[in-house]
Design an enzyme around this catalytic site. Sequence first.
Site, PDB file in Angstrom:
ATOM      1  N   THR A  17      13.207 -35.540  43.400  1.00 38.62           N
ATOM      2  CA  THR A  17      12.969 -34.707  42.210  1.00 38.62           C
ATOM      3  C   THR A  17      11.503 -34.387  42.005  1.00 38.62           C
ATOM      4  O   THR A  17      11.151 -33.296  41.554  1.00 38.62           O
ATOM      5  CB  THR A  17      13.499 -35.441  40.949  1.00 38.62           C
ATOM      6  OG1 THR A  17      14.898 -35.601  41.102  1.00 38.62           O
ATOM      7  CG2 THR A  17      13.217 -34.675  39.680  1.00 38.62           C
ATOM      8  N   CYS A 284      25.882 -59.372  38.609  1.00 40.38           N
ATOM      9  CA  CYS A 284      24.974 -59.408  37.455  1.00 40.38           C
ATOM     10  C   CYS A 284      23.603 -58.879  37.878  1.00 40.38           C
ATOM     11  O   CYS A 284      23.165 -59.107  38.998  1.00 40.38           O
ATOM     12  CB  CYS A 284      24.800 -60.835  36.953  1.00 40.38           C
ATOM     13  SG  CYS A 284      26.306 -61.561  36.351  1.00 40.38           S
TER      14      CYS A 284
HETATM   15  N1  ASP Z   1      18.581 -36.841  43.502  1.00 38.33           N
HETATM   16  C1  ASP Z   1      17.181 -37.139  43.464  1.00 38.33           C
HETATM   17  C2  ASP Z   1      16.834 -37.945  44.705  1.00 38.33           C
HETATM   18  O1  ASP Z   1      17.058 -39.118  44.733  1.00 38.33           O
HETATM   19  C3  ASP Z   1      16.849 -37.877  42.226  1.00 38.33           C
HETATM   20  C4  ASP Z   1      15.389 -38.222  42.052  1.00 38.33           C
HETATM   21  O2  ASP Z   1      14.534 -38.006  42.863  1.00 38.33           O
HETATM   22  O3  ASP Z   1      15.083 -38.759  40.993  1.00 38.33           O
HETATM   23  O4  ASP Z   1      16.323 -37.388  45.639  1.00 38.33           O
END
Ligand code: ASP
Length: 347
Positions: A17, A284
């Site tokens: 992301t 857990c």
């Molecule tokens: N779907 C993305 C990934 O893991 C989510 C992220 O980067 O936060 O590449």
Amino acid sequence: MMKQERSSILLIYTGGTIGMKEDPFEQTLKPFDFSQILAEVPELGKFAHKIDSYTFTPLIDSSDVEPALWVSIAELIEDRYDEYDGFVILHGTDTMAYSASVLSFMIEGLTKPVIFTGSQLPIGSPRTDGKENLISSVEIAAAKDEEGHAIVPEVCIFFDNMLMRGNRTTKINSDNFRAFRSENYPLLAEAGINIRYNSSAIIRPKEWEKTPIFHKELDTRVSILKLHPGITPQVVEHILCGKESRAVILETYGAGNAPSKKWFLNLIHKAAEMDKILVNVTQCLAGSVNMDIYATGKCLKDEGVCSGYDGTSEGVLGKLFHLMGNSDDNDIVKSRLEDNLRGEISK
Ligand code: ASP
């Protein structure tokens, strides 16, 4: 005491992301190239450090991560080890705990920081957490003590002001900035006005001058059996005794407990007879497996099930990939599972 000097850092961009933007046609997030990340973080230019970058192609959403990428990252770090003081890996959050875990086992005798980071919001978005995560990760990767040694010579995850040992982390939140937790091990550092290092929790190499050993062989024939009330004998047999797996991680209840029903114990016995490597990890988030407390746990121990102690599933998975990749002998793997190799278990 920290020493301020010019360090050289290699930023390794794999996707996630942090470097994505919206595709206006499909209205989904897709990765963009690294120069755009740098344009979004001019603050990096204010460091005195030399910062180079390496971009993997194709850039991936980390849900697509494969062992081949882990091997490529290890090879890249090995090739550039002498050139840089630290490595920052930009990676999607979804599988970051897996990648950081396995990389921690692939590099033995690390003397420099390898920091994984990413973000919950793309770096171009006004409220992004990516800038902060990236800038602090670079600062930590560059930090040296009075003797010129890295302050954190470990494979770590930096996220939301917390520096955690990579093989102790789990992603616990899909939309909060506090996406990762290390419940069974203290933070290695915390970023506030200053970065406060938790020196007593950080592992240092025995020999600073020695080049680390890079283990690039991985055997990923592992399945995970997550127990739940109502699980059927057919499902358990399929996962436990399938010919394709060499090891099975049992995600058990509480302190490592499993059903005491005859059919279940018979299947554990059958898997043990098939020479499967069976490892007990608790469902857990915090606490440890202890197969001596309850009769239900004791039955597993009697069948030769290994304890995952207070390790995470991600950590045990990475450890198995590494140990099985390095030995065809299941007894050797089982005995090495008992050892604390990279701080992944408290033992
Ligand atoms: N779907 C993305 C990934 O893991 C989510 C992220 O980067 O936060 O590449």
